[in-house]
Design a protein around this motif. Structure first.
Motif, short mmCIF file in Angstrom:
data_model
loop_
_atom_site.label_atom_id
_atom_site.label_comp_id
_atom_site.label_asym_id
_atom_site.label_seq_id
_atom_site.Cartn_x
_atom_site.Cartn_y
_atom_site.Cartn_z
N GLU A 9 0.84 -1.20 0.00
CA GLU A 9 0.00 0.00 0.00
C GLU A 9 0.88 1.26 0.00
OE1 GLU A 9 -2.76 0.07 3.17
OE2 GLU A 9 -3.84 -1.73 2.52
N ILE A 10 0.33 2.32 -0.56
CA ILE A 10 1.06 3.59 -0.56
C ILE A 10 1.04 4.17 0.85
CG2 ILE A 10 0.96 5.99 -1.32
CD1 ILE A 10 0.12 5.06 -4.04
N SER A 11 2.20 4.56 1.33
CA SER A 11 2.30 5.34 2.56
C SER A 11 2.82 6.72 2.18
CB SER A 11 3.22 4.66 3.57
OG SER A 11 4.51 4.45 3.04
N ARG A 12 2.60 7.68 3.05
CA ARG A 12 2.95 9.05 2.71
C ARG A 12 3.70 9.72 3.85
NH1 ARG A 12 -0.01 10.03 -1.94
NH2 ARG A 12 -1.79 8.61 -2.20
N MET A 13 4.55 10.66 3.50
CA MET A 13 5.27 11.44 4.49
C MET A 13 5.40 12.87 4.00
SD MET A 13 9.26 10.28 3.97
CE MET A 13 9.79 11.45 5.20
N CYS A 69 12.51 -3.34 0.06
CA CYS A 69 12.57 -2.49 -1.12
C CYS A 69 11.70 -1.26 -0.88
CB CYS A 69 12.08 -3.24 -2.35
SG CYS A 69 12.15 -2.25 -3.88
N ILE A 70 12.25 -0.12 -1.21
CA ILE A 70 11.51 1.14 -1.06
C ILE A 70 11.48 1.84 -2.41
CG2 ILE A 70 11.45 3.42 0.01
CD1 ILE A 70 13.30 0.62 1.75
N GLU A 94 16.47 16.30 -1.38
CA GLU A 94 15.92 16.42 -0.03
C GLU A 94 14.88 15.33 0.23
OE1 GLU A 94 13.63 19.73 2.82
OE2 GLU A 94 13.61 19.94 0.63
N GLU A 95 14.06 15.05 -0.78
CA GLU A 95 13.04 14.02 -0.63
C GLU A 95 13.67 12.63 -0.55
OE1 GLU A 95 10.19 16.98 -3.20
OE2 GLU A 95 10.78 15.06 -4.08
N GLY A 96 14.69 12.39 -1.36
CA GLY A 96 15.37 11.09 -1.30
C GLY A 96 16.00 10.85 0.06
N HIS A 102 13.50 7.91 6.77
CA HIS A 102 12.21 7.44 7.27
C HIS A 102 12.04 5.93 7.14
CE1 HIS A 102 7.82 7.39 7.92
NE2 HIS A 102 7.76 6.59 6.88
N ALA A 103 12.48 5.37 6.02
CA ALA A 103 12.12 3.99 5.70
C ALA A 103 13.22 2.98 5.95
CB ALA A 103 11.67 3.91 4.23
N THR A 104 14.43 3.42 6.28
CA THR A 104 15.54 2.48 6.50
C THR A 104 16.31 2.87 7.75
OG1 THR A 104 17.23 3.69 5.26
CG2 THR A 104 15.77 2.25 3.99
#
Length: 268
Positions: A9-13, A69-70, A94-96, A102-104
């Protein structure tokens, strides 16, 4: 290629503040049981999104080998918020970085396609500046286009395009991959100069595998050869695909991409 598995599912930040706030969409796959392998992070190209063939195949391979995997969309791309015309390398970098944070929490393999390879190289620079360079276990750079604004666009601007940049702040050109034209803004080009990586030695501190088509109409293979020359101290492997184009999305190209990922996992 087998049927695509059900996507996460898509998650958002949220990234940025105030007027620069934008919402970034991600798909995060977690291996079960928890993996000791580096997480694979997909960094797409200009106007590409995380639903593209290569991005989906990277996640499919992560599932097969048991790695996280992200995938995510830059602002102005795909399912993320923000305006495409506001995009710059600094903004997408900046987003990367925000996604990595956030994810790792452990090591990662950055897989950058076209412009995404530029973002990947800048990501390594920023992580090394923060003292976290050891987190990057490897880079896979597909048809890499670092410094493309300064190296490939600016030298070839027509007088009409220069006038459009000066008067309107952007110019358009037809796209081979979309009915919508490519849009290049003055902000993107000016910011690109500040993010150049091929103006001196590049040190990633990790193994690098470059995949480059020799029939690439967008980024000449000589650009990848020049990039390799800027990486004298890194463990760099380049695979030149004689009949490969810019997308490198054919089944045989995907097979080479997966082999490159496997070689970096084995070295991690």
């Amino acid at each position: 290629m087998s049927a695509t598995p059900i996507e996460p599912e898509i998650s958002r930040m949220e990234v940025g503040k105030d007027a620069s706030l934008r919402v970034i969409a991600m798909r995060i796959f977690r291996a079960e049981p928890a993996s000791a392998f580096p997480a694979l992070i997909w960094l797409g190209g200009y106007r590409s999104d995380m639903t593209g063939t290569k991005a989906v195949e990277v996640e499919r391979h992560a599932r097969a080998v048991g790695a996280d995997c992200i995938r995510f969309d830059y602002s102005g791309h795909g399912a993320s918020g923000g305006e495409f015309r506001d995009g710059t390398i600094s903004r997408w970098l900046e987003e990367g970085l925000a996604v990595v944070d956030h994810a790792t929490s452990g090591r990662v393999i950055l897989i950058g396609s076209s412009m995404g390879a530029w973002v990947a190289l800048r990501l390594v620079e920023e992580l090394r500046r923060r003292g976290e360079g050891q987190r990057v276990a490897g880079l896979v750079l597909i048809a890499p286009a670092p410094d493309f604004t300064a190296e490939l666009i600016e030298p070839n601007l027509t007088e009409a395009e220069k006038a459009s940049l000066a008067e309107q702040g952007y110019f358009e050109e037809p796209s081979e991959y979309s009915p919508e034209p490519n849009i290049f803004t003055r902000a993107l080009i000016e910011d690109g100069r500040d993010n150049r990586v091929m103006n001196g030695p590049i040190e990633t501190g990790c193994p690098v595998h470059i995949l480059q088509g020799m029939r690439d109409p967008d980024v000449p293979y000589t650009h990848a050869l020049r990039l390799m020359e800027h990486m004298p101290s890194d463990d760099v492997v380049m695979t030149l695909i004689r009949d490969g184009d810019h997308r490198l999305s054919r089944e045989e190209d995907i097979a080479k991409l997966k082999q490159a990922i496997d070689s970096l996992i084995a070295k991690a």
